[in-house]
Design a protein around this motif. Structure first.
Motif, PDB file in Angstrom:
ATOM      1  N   ARG A  32       0.831  -1.209   0.000  1.00  0.00           N
ATOM      2  CA  ARG A  32       0.000   0.000   0.000  1.00  0.00           C
ATOM      3  C   ARG A  32       0.864   1.258   0.000  1.00  0.00           C
ATOM      4  NH1 ARG A  32      -4.466  -2.706   4.087  1.00  0.00           N
ATOM      5  NH2 ARG A  32      -5.579  -3.799   2.436  1.00  0.00           N
ATOM      6  N   GLU A  33       1.961   1.238   0.730  1.00  0.00           N
ATOM      7  CA  GLU A  33       2.889   2.377   0.718  1.00  0.00           C
ATOM      8  C   GLU A  33       3.468   2.610  -0.667  1.00  0.00           C
ATOM      9  OE1 GLU A  33       6.091   2.660   3.536  1.00  0.00           O
ATOM     10  OE2 GLU A  33       4.787   1.977   5.163  1.00  0.00           O
ATOM     11  N   ALA A  34       3.650   1.534  -1.418  1.00  0.00           N
ATOM     12  CA  ALA A  34       4.208   1.629  -2.767  1.00  0.00           C
ATOM     13  C   ALA A  34       3.146   1.950  -3.816  1.00  0.00           C
ATOM     14  CB  ALA A  34       4.924   0.326  -3.125  1.00  0.00           C
ATOM     15  N   GLY A  35       1.901   2.133  -3.375  1.00  0.00           N
ATOM     16  CA  GLY A  35       0.852   2.528  -4.303  1.00  0.00           C
ATOM     17  C   GLY A  35       0.002   1.409  -4.854  1.00  0.00           C
ATOM     18  N   GLY A  36       0.210   0.198  -4.383  1.00  0.00           N
ATOM     19  CA  GLY A  36      -0.617  -0.924  -4.820  1.00  0.00           C
ATOM     20  C   GLY A  36      -1.714  -1.195  -3.817  1.00  0.00           C
TER      21      GLY A  36
END
Length: 73
Positions: A32-36
């Protein structure tokens, strides 16, 4: 996350054994931090010790291949 940009992608997590779901939650946070985003996690064995419920609190469905009950029979 190694070697892949997950921004905008749905990621399915895979784990060998799930007990409390802590490792999967850490992995989901990294995704989630990486945008997924993560909606599902597959585990080979769910030890039925609360992991599925904990993951559900974070909108992740745990899909076990086997559970502890398979080994108790």
């Amino acid at each position: 996350i190694d070697g892949l940009d997950v921004k905008g992608l749905e990621v399915v997590l895979v784990e060998d054994v799930t007990t409390t779901g802590g490792s999967l939650l850490k992995a989901a946070a990294a995704v989630r931090e990486a945008g997924g985003w993560v909606s599902y996690a597959i585990t080979v064995v769910d030890r039925l010790e609360g992991g599925a419920n904990k993951l559900a609190e974070h909108y992740i469905t745990l899909v076990p291949i086997l559970t502890r009950r398979h080994f108790a029979e």
